[in-house]
Scaffold this active site. Sequence first.
Site, PDB file in Angstrom:
ATOM      1  N   ASP A   1      46.881 -35.514 -13.917  1.00  0.00           N
ATOM      2  CA  ASP A   1      45.914 -35.129 -12.911  1.00  0.00           C
ATOM      3  C   ASP A   1      46.907 -34.739 -11.978  1.00  0.00           C
ATOM      4  O   ASP A   1      48.159 -34.995 -11.950  1.00  0.00           O
ATOM      5  CB  ASP A   1      45.168 -36.364 -12.224  1.00  0.00           C
ATOM      6  CG  ASP A   1      43.932 -35.958 -11.342  1.00  0.00           C
ATOM      7  OD1 ASP A   1      43.987 -34.550 -11.095  1.00  0.00           O
ATOM      8  OD2 ASP A   1      42.908 -36.610 -11.124  1.00  0.00           O
TER       9      ASP A   1
HETATM   10  C1  BGC Z   1      41.381 -33.925  -9.368  1.00  0.00           C
HETATM   11  C2  BGC Z   1      41.015 -33.348 -10.864  1.00  0.00           C
HETATM   12  C3  BGC Z   1      41.092 -31.847 -10.873  1.00  0.00           C
HETATM   13  C4  BGC Z   1      42.424 -31.419 -10.235  1.00  0.00           C
HETATM   14  C5  BGC Z   1      42.549 -29.854 -10.158  1.00  0.00           C
HETATM   15  C6  BGC Z   1      42.585 -33.399  -8.749  1.00  0.00           C
HETATM   16  O1  BGC Z   1      42.746 -33.517  -7.380  1.00  0.00           O
HETATM   17  O2  BGC Z   1      41.264 -35.352  -9.380  1.00  0.00           O
HETATM   18  O3  BGC Z   1      39.672 -33.726 -11.070  1.00  0.00           O
HETATM   19  O4  BGC Z   1      40.962 -31.411 -12.201  1.00  0.00           O
HETATM   20  O5  BGC Z   1      42.537 -31.764  -8.737  1.00  0.00           O
HETATM   21  O6  BGC Z   1      41.884 -29.434  -9.433  1.00  0.00           O
END
Ligand code: BGC
Length: 787
Positions: free
Chosen positions: A286
């Site tokens: 993530d």
């Molecule tokens: C989130 C993810 C997301 C990623 C990219 C993160 O803050 O937890 O779910 O895919 O950002 O935007």
Amino acid sequence: MLKKTSMTTLAVVAGLVCASVQVLRGQDPLPQFGKNSVKEVVAAMTTEEKAKLLVGMGFNLDIPGLPEAPDDHKIPETVVGAAGRTHPIPRLGIPSITLADGPAGVRINPTRNGDNSRTYYATGFPIATLIASSWDSAVANRVGAAMGREARDYGIDILLAPAMNIHRNPLGGRNFEYYSEDPVLSGKIAAAFVRGVQANGVGTSIKHFAANNQEFNRMQSDSVVSERALREIYLRGFEIAIKESQPWTVMSSYNLINGTYASESRELLTTLLRDEWDFKGFVMTDWFGGSNAVAQMNAGNDILMPGVGDQTKAIVRAVENGTLSNQQLDTNVERVLNIILLSPAFKSANHSNQPDLALSAQISREAATEGMVLLKNDNSVLPLSAHAKIALFGNSSYDLIAGGTGSGDVNKKYVVSLNEGLADAGFELDPSLKQTYVSFIEDQKAKRPKPAPFMMPAPIPEMPVETGLIQQLANDREVAVVTLGRNSGEFVDRHVENDFDLSGPERDFVETVSKAFHAKRKKVVVVLNVAGPIEIASWRSMVDAILLAWQPGQDGGHAVADLLGGKVNPSGKLATTFPMSYRDVPSAKSFPGKELTGKPNLSRYPFAGKPAEAIYEEGIYVGYRYYNTFGIKPAYEFGYGLSYTTFSYSKVKLSTNRFQDTVTATLAVTNTGNRPGREVVELYVSAPQQKLKKPANELKAFAKTRLLKPGESQAVSFTITAKDLVSFDGTRSAWVAEAGTYSVNIGQSSLNINSSARLELASEMIVEKSRKLLGPATDLKELEPSK
Ligand code: BGC
């Protein structure tokens, strides 16, 4: 004897001869991606190139203490507003791939600087919890396919969805992005969604793997949870989705699991995911997740997103000093390259930038009607009569909350409000009430502080309506429709006060409207435009009908009108329990966890919160597994939902009462009412308790009938396999079906069972053997039923 220098000269000459022969033959001396095997391409890569491929080139963060991003991070994005991308390696023909969120639709910027010729809006679909509440894999598949088409048409290679963490607690800030409190429902719906997206040649990333059930200090929070609860509750949905749909990628979660970052856990990402479940794709972190790039590589977390310059250096250094083997590095690189081979970027499909948004809107609206849940409908108040004169109250009647905030949000072109939806459906609305609400909302929005990017704006207070006006409307109108709205989003969990519970003014308002309308023998309908459960038990007797519309996406106003007007008969059922009060929630005391004082920061990012831990002391007793086992009556149970018609179930028949390897359960469902409708049929198993304590019942399968006409029947059948009878025995690291009498229960909800049959298992079966994995270092005291 030849001298060393002349040997070198000879070697150089020989090399030149070979190279020129290759040039003469018209051959490229370098392996080329797609033409040569992945192994040959990997063999031609330098360590720096490998490291670069494994570190994204998404963000150029200007954070004190962090290295400045190298120049290639500044290469202009091909899709503006996408969440990230990988480095290309042009020398070898390896293209960059682009990744975009998310669970409710493709999140990219709707406009681009210097390009006034067109817009790049994407469809805002209903939230994931609504999709799961349809209990219809075909709906999830159609929504996935529509998002996959939009992703493909906008030049996205991987959609960062579906999100499928378990609803451990109703206050989870991102529950709206997730499906359910039950892993079977989550897993099956996710698998259908993934198949829909990937049928378009675009990948998915199922996330957030795993046990990421709270937003509180999410980048440094340790989920302390038993191996049994992990296996049966928090990992099982991922297991189903991975085995049934082969997503291209998995996104590891921010949190730690029993002391190790998910993204740094080899047990999670290699032993379990690859060795046990046979996952073939790559794993990405993530965004900014974890803390140690080398540990992540060693764990099998192949790509670090969004990529910070010094991670590349750390990987190269680790190869040089032997803390990361070339073999591990090559494995990570190969996994990534194997997926890039499938990607639109590699296949050079020109993207149109012109998705069929009208088709997607239609799919979004239909899906919304399939997943809304009718909670109450006394004396068949609903559906409303055609052209009914409605008094429409509530801020979110005029300003629908289509979806949550953060990365699960979508830049959609429009949102159809309930007011517009009802007007389009031919209902008569009060224009002056509309004007008052619209002005109030505009004024409040102008006054409130602008939220930080991605953050949820502060909710605006419910507009007070004078009692005199309410009474006048009660005279004049046939029915009151009151919408109650709730939003939530990434980074923060919800609250009990004024969020799970109604605020004082909201409660008073519902009461005043109800009294005024009931005094005139008029009815009151409440529409819940919410992301997740709220408290209903204390006020539901005041109103006649309650429709749970969730956050229904951009065409939500039309979808609600379709149901209120009876154009579509409600058929959604709850994917998550609505408890009587927050106190009843099994994790009420331990959620969202606590900060750990005196612990050093694990993450170097200033936005990473503080070290914390969440102790999952309720173990496997999550959602209905808790309420049904401990005899706690919820307001509306898991699997519950009404229809405008009624259904009867024939007695369930099993193909055998003695389990060998599979059993088929068959029954017929008949529409016994006077409107066409669809019914969700739920199959639960109650297992005998020998050594292991078990929940009272667990969902194992479900089906949704086609639209049945009044009087029409449909046969429904389910196959039960050995894996449907098992529990995880941590002491033996095995999935075990204990000997004894099982009960196969088929019904309309987790508490409303229509028909049961006994199934005998003569002797214990060890259905799968595993290795001891992921559990807490010391025994965790977990909740257990007394018998
Ligand atoms: C989130 C993810 C997301 C990623 C990219 C993160 O803050 O937890 O779910 O895919 O950002 O935007």
